[in-house]
Design an enzyme around this catalytic site. Structure first.
Site, mmCIF file in Angstrom:
data_model
loop_
_atom_site.group_PDB
_atom_site.id
_atom_site.type_symbol
_atom_site.label_atom_id
_atom_site.label_comp_id
_atom_site.label_asym_id
_atom_site.label_seq_id
_atom_site.Cartn_x
_atom_site.Cartn_y
_atom_site.Cartn_z
ATOM 1 C CG HIS A 176 -3.267 -1.010 -2.433
ATOM 2 N ND1 HIS A 176 -3.804 0.196 -1.739
ATOM 3 C CD2 HIS A 176 -3.449 -1.935 -1.406
ATOM 4 C CE1 HIS A 176 -3.117 0.331 -0.554
ATOM 5 N NE2 HIS A 176 -3.435 -1.373 -0.226
ATOM 6 C CG ASN B 284 -2.850 4.265 1.512
ATOM 7 O OD1 ASN B 284 -4.119 4.533 2.180
ATOM 8 N ND2 ASN B 284 -2.428 3.080 1.340
ATOM 9 C CB SER C 142 -0.926 -0.208 1.293
ATOM 10 O OG SER C 142 0.119 0.096 2.276
ATOM 11 C CD GLU D 38 -4.864 2.755 -4.207
ATOM 12 O OE1 GLU D 38 -5.229 3.805 -4.501
ATOM 13 O OE2 GLU D 38 -4.214 1.768 -3.890
#
Length: 610
Positions: free
Chosen positions: A465, A515, A444, A477
């Site tokens: 991800h 993130n 991540s 992702e």
């Protein structure tokens, strides 16, 4: 300019009675927000005077009230007599003198000091000495507006959220000049309206917008850098964080020009580069591409004011992949933790044969047992039959060595978030996996290309991800490095469709999409508490009620883990070298003290230990 006055004591003759809330309220500015506030007040039995310099705006406001109340009658939420009484409580005017008898005036004029200050000066000459004057600004200084008034102790902020009838949050904003009795009166009014008032101090954006607009600004900058498409940025935040709207669609709803104004005010105070409006916001504003109200912003809409998005030149074409993917029939998952087990469950449910490998047979069998327990819960809840659960479990073969990946078409690593550990594993996968197998990392925050360089086939390495819990979360992702082949990318995109996940494409940089946007927002929330601007509870309530977030930032931080959050913040800060991304000292102190969130029993809040 009026001279500053000290806040009045509760016994001042200008103070309202302790048990009194405003009954007659004037709303100055009858745009969408002003009309919504007028409706909320009238529904709660208040006498409402709607004032706008435009007679057409006043006519539109009345028509809007008639339409919304008619719908309420049709849905059984109002009776016809109640509707008639409600409409009778609202009158409109184009003259500020109509506010003469108001107990409270709420100004929701355009975000301009000049306009708002003129209104407040004119109101000073019209209203009673005990009338409270509230501004609906979310960007300008309440203190500066109060100082221009002849009664600064009576001026405060009353920030509703759009649409006012539906949104529960109201921020009650005090300046250093505001009398406590005025705050008490409008707080009681907000409660009477069925709202959740949050008391905050005077700084641009207050709580909800102070956090929200920084996040929106970063999303605009991400789009401007062509890091990801508008559709993928929005889908990532909706599916990865459970938000009701993606950030670019929300900017279009708010108004790109409005967002730019708010960010300019925030930057003027903070000088934080995260608040400096992304250049694209200025470009769009100057071009008239202000969002839904103009019919075009980040997206194109059917008409000005419409919520219906229509295809344009940037809309991706379906089925236009650059290369055909490889066939994937069997999958290897490396790891024995929660994420590895969840990913293995996802693939097995989709009909793939899965090899679940860990460091030792015992760990691999324990991981499979965890999957069995998860499937049993699905059976208990009626989401899966016992027979189907048994078939899923039968597709999973535990293994104590990665040699078992010799024949898999895809190997997915889900081991510790440590680059040395991952690189060592990718070196092993390079040796044991057959030529042509896709090698994927679920990192991540770490560079995917560093994992790729640990192999002799970097063209076959890609990021996948998944989000936790993998069986429930729809987002993946797909992280392509500069070395990833078109075929590998197409294979993983096709595979996501096969396992009923939504893929979003992004490049190999820290934080990817979710993130990179989520953790600066969380970090800024920590800074608010660190600076004693607002409490944990008020910030969490503000973001859930005002922003539609499923969890407040501190609830989420305790779930994610403060140590995990700190590690991601450090990666983002190191990657982008932006001082605004430096982890908040309070977060570092809590982690150093062993307060890691739910898993340790204490984070920002206390948690019962399992």
């Amino acid at each position: 300019m009026a001279s500053p006055l000290s806040p009045l004591s509760p016994l001042s003759p200008l103070s309202p009675a302790p048990d009194r809330t405003p009954h007659t309220v004037a709303v100055v500015g009858l745009g969408t927000m002003g009309t919504g506030i007028a409706e909320v007040l009238a529904r709660a039995g208040r006498e409402v005077v709607g004032i706008d310099i435009s007679e057409a705006a006043a006519v539109r406001a009345v028509a809007a009230l008639e339409a919304t109340t008619a719908r309420a009658v049709a849905r059984g939420r109002l009776t016809e007599p109640e509707r008639a009484d409600l409409l009778a409580r609202v009158r409109t005017s184009t003259d500020l003198r109509a506010a003469a008898d108001a107990d409270l005036v709420i100004e929701v004029a355009p975000e301009s000091y000049e306009i708002k200050q003129r209104i407040f000066r004119e109101l000073d000459a019209v209203v009673r000495p005990d009338t409270i004057l509230a501004t609906g600004t979310n960007a300008l200084s309440v203190t500066r507006l109060a100082a221009e008034s002849g009664r600064p102790e009576r001026v405060l902020g009353l920030h509703f959220f759009n649409p006012a009838p539906a949104m529960k949050l109201v921020e009650v904003v005090s300046s250093v000049l505001t009398a406590p009795a005025a705050v008490t009166a409008v707080t009681r009014l907000a409660l009477d309206l069925g709202k959740e008032p949050v008391a905050v101090g005077d700084r641009p954006g207050f709580v909800a917008d102070g956090l929200l607009f920084g996040y929106l600004n970063q999303a605009a900058a991400m789009y401007e850098a062509r890091y990801a498409s508008r559709e993928d940025i929005d889908a990532a935040m909706r599916l990865g964080c459970g938000l009701p709207m993606g950030p670019l669609a929300l900017l279009d709803l708010i108004g790109v020009d409005t967002a730019r104004t708010v960010l300019e005010a925030m930057y003027a105070e903070s000088r934080d580069r995260l608040h400096a409006p992304a250049p694209i916001l200025g470009q769009f504003s100057e071009a008239g591409l202000t969002g839904r109200k103009a019919g075009r912003g980040f997206y194109t809409y059917a008409t000005a004011g419409s919520a219906t998005v229509v295809p344009d030149a940037l809309t991706p074409l379906t089925g236009s992949g650059p290369a055909p993917g490889r066939a994937v029939r069997s999958v290897g998952v490396a790891g024995s933790g929660t994420m590895a087990s969840g990913i293995a469950e996802v693939f097995a449910k989709a009909g793939y044969d899965v090899v679940l490998a860990a460091r030792g047979d015992e760990k691999a069998r324990a991981a499979k047992a965890r999957i069995g327990a998860s499937l049993a819960r699905s059976v208990d809840r009626g989401r899966l039959s016992a027979e189907a659960a048994a078939r899923v479990l039968d597709r999973i073969t535990p293994a104590g060595t990665y040699d078992a990946f010799a024949d898999v078409d895809l190997a997915v690593e889900a081991v510790a978030e440590d680059l040395d550990v991952k690189r060592q594993l990718f070196g092993t996968l390079d040796k044991v996996c057959k030529p042509g197998a896709v090698l994927a990392t679920t990192t991540s925050s770490l560079p995917v290309v560093a994992c790729a360089r640990a192999t002799s086939r970097p063209q076959d390495v890609i990021g996948m991800h998944f989000f936790n819990p993998a069986p429930a979360m729809k987002l993946v992702e797909v992280v392509r490095t500069v070395l990833t082949s078109d075929q590998t990318h197409a294979t993983v995109r096709d595979l996501c469709a096969g396992i009923k996940k939504h893929p979003v494409d992004c490049g190999d940089r820290a934080g990817f999409i979710v993130n990179a946007l989520l953790f600066p927002y969380l970090n800024n929330a920590i800074k608010m508490v660190q600076e004693h601007y607002a409490s944990l509870d008020d910030i969490d309530a503000a973001m859930k009620l005002g922003g539609g977030y499923p969890m407040g930032p501190f609830e989420l931080l305790d779930v994610v883990g403060l140590d995990v959050s700190l590690a991601i913040e450090r990666v983002l800060h190191q990657a982008f070298r932006d001082p605004g991304l430096a982890p908040a000292p309070l977060l570092e102190h809590l982690v150093a003290a062993g307060c890691l969130g739910q898993k340790s029993g204490r984070g920002f809040r206390e948690h019962p230990k399992n």
